[in-house]
Scaffold this active site. Structure first.
Site, mmCIF file in Angstrom:
data_model
loop_
_atom_site.group_PDB
_atom_site.id
_atom_site.type_symbol
_atom_site.label_atom_id
_atom_site.label_comp_id
_atom_site.label_asym_id
_atom_site.label_seq_id
_atom_site.Cartn_x
_atom_site.Cartn_y
_atom_site.Cartn_z
ATOM 1 N N SER A 16 -7.100 -5.055 1.679
ATOM 2 C CA SER A 16 -8.541 -4.858 1.642
ATOM 3 C C SER A 16 -9.070 -4.799 0.205
ATOM 4 C CB SER A 16 -8.891 -3.552 2.358
ATOM 5 O OG SER A 16 -8.156 -2.485 1.783
ATOM 6 N N CYS A 78 -1.485 -4.041 3.561
ATOM 7 C CA CYS A 78 -2.511 -3.033 3.823
ATOM 8 C C CYS A 78 -2.067 -2.297 5.084
ATOM 9 C CB CYS A 78 -3.852 -3.726 4.054
ATOM 10 S SG CYS A 78 -5.183 -2.631 4.572
ATOM 11 N N GLU A 158 -8.487 4.966 -6.855
ATOM 12 C CA GLU A 158 -9.384 3.935 -7.396
ATOM 13 C C GLU A 158 -10.017 4.413 -8.700
ATOM 14 O OE1 GLU A 158 -11.369 1.055 -5.816
ATOM 15 O OE2 GLU A 158 -9.682 0.688 -4.465
ATOM 16 N N CYS A 190 -0.481 4.481 3.010
ATOM 17 C CA CYS A 190 -1.683 3.799 2.515
ATOM 18 C C CYS A 190 -1.299 3.225 1.153
ATOM 19 C CB CYS A 190 -2.820 4.810 2.371
ATOM 20 S SG CYS A 190 -4.253 4.129 1.513
ATOM 21 N N HIS A 192 -2.767 2.886 -1.520
ATOM 22 C CA HIS A 192 -3.246 3.575 -2.723
ATOM 23 C C HIS A 192 -2.391 4.778 -3.100
ATOM 24 C CE1 HIS A 192 -6.746 1.125 -2.114
ATOM 25 N NE2 HIS A 192 -7.360 1.645 -3.156
HETATM 26 N N1 DGL Z 1 -5.385 -0.726 1.874
HETATM 27 C C1 DGL Z 1 -5.748 0.369 2.735
HETATM 28 C C2 DGL Z 1 -4.469 0.894 3.429
HETATM 29 O O1 DGL Z 1 -3.366 0.696 2.984
HETATM 30 C C3 DGL Z 1 -6.420 1.484 1.981
HETATM 31 C C4 DGL Z 1 -7.817 1.142 1.492
HETATM 32 C C5 DGL Z 1 -8.792 0.838 2.619
HETATM 33 O O2 DGL Z 1 -9.144 1.752 3.384
HETATM 34 O O3 DGL Z 1 -9.197 -0.311 2.728
HETATM 35 O O4 DGL Z 1 -4.582 1.518 4.455
#
Ligand code: DGL
Length: 273
Positions: A16, A78, A158, A190, A192
């Site tokens: 994302s 993701c 972020e 996740c 991040h």
């Molecule tokens: N990339 C998303 C994940 O790994 C985190 C960021 C989003 O909510 O888009 O769940």
């Protein structure tokens, strides 16, 4: 069957936003001579708070765009898109192989602590679908799983506020709300959260194993290419293209932290889906 021109095609990696660059980094380390193309759907970030229907639609559009670029395998880097849309993506892109990040993360957790107590930190959507709980249950019937949505950690990563007092206080509160820091593993569910690994480690019980699915995912990708005879031959370093659907300047600034080296906005192509 091995086909040289097919094997030259890049691996497509999709997230994302910039978070999936942690997975891209692990793939580059494991498979340094593979060509890679990364798409960050920054125009529609975050996915984690959206409905499953929207997430599936966005993920399918992004994945089909990468398929049109010509790729030999897709990595859904993701957790949210993997949790919600992996089956739909496999159906839409068939026969292209598609690797998500939830299965590797669940596998790594179960291997680290068989029959253990696992705490999954993830987005609202990933937790809402119990993606990790089900993936772990399918691998280890004796495992116990708690899940906690931690949207604030996405913003902290972020913003570059991944350590210090504020980050520690927020992580402490999430762990407390999840029933305390005592657990055998903490799954960073996740993309991040690997940026917050030191802060999470500082707050969590000393013996908890932190599971980052990035390197396990890279191992899954290597195995899938091997099975298909699709590894790129030769030793020349692979190329990297970076695509984003919005904000190339921010992508370059924030993404550098995830990728582990600086980049400029000239390194990122703006695309529309
Ligand atoms: N990339 C998303 C994940 O790994 C985190 C960021 C989003 O909510 O888009 O769940």
């Amino acid at each position: 069957m091995s086909d040289k021109s097919h094997n030259e095609l890049p691996i497509g990696v999709f997230d994302s936003g910039v978070g999936g660059l942690t997975v891209l980094k692990a793939i580059r380390e494991t498979l340094p001579n593979e060509n890679l193309v990364y798409l960050g759907d920054t125009a529609r970030l975050p996915y984690g708070t959206k409905s499953p229907a929207s997430i599936e639609r966005y993920a399918t559009q992004a994945a089909e765009r990468l398929q049109q670029e010509g790729i030999k395998l897709l990595v859904v880097a993701c957790n949210t898109a993997s949790a919600v849309a992996l089956g739909a993506l496999r159906a839409a892109l068939d026969p292209l192989p598609v690797v998500g990040v939830v299965e590797p993360g669940a596998t790594a957790a179960v291997e680290a602590r068989p029959g253990g107590r696992h705490l999954v930190l993830a987005t609202e959507a990933t937790v809402g679908l119990h993606a990790y709980r089900d993936a772990i249950a399918g691998r280890d019937a004796g495992a116990e799983v708690r899940e906690k949505a931690c949207e604030m950690l996405v913003a902290l990563a972020e913003e570059g506020w991944s350590d210090g007092e504020i980050a520690r206080a927020i992580v402490r509160r999430y762990l407390c709300e999840a029933g305390g820091a005592r657990t055998d593993t903490i799954i960073l569910g996740c993309t991040h959260f690997p940026l917050l690994i030191d802060t999470i480690r500082a707050v969590a019980a000393a013996d908890a194993v932190l599971i980052d699915s990035a390197s396990t995912t890279a191992g899954f990708v290597a195995a899938a290419l091997e099975t298909d005879g699709a590894r790129r031959s030769g030793r020349s370093p692979g190329t990297l293209r970076l695509l984003a659907t919005d904000g190339v300047t921010r992508f370059a600034r924030v993404g550098g932290r995830f990728l582990g080296h600086g980049m400029s906005d000239r390194d990122v192509e703006l695309i529309d889906l």
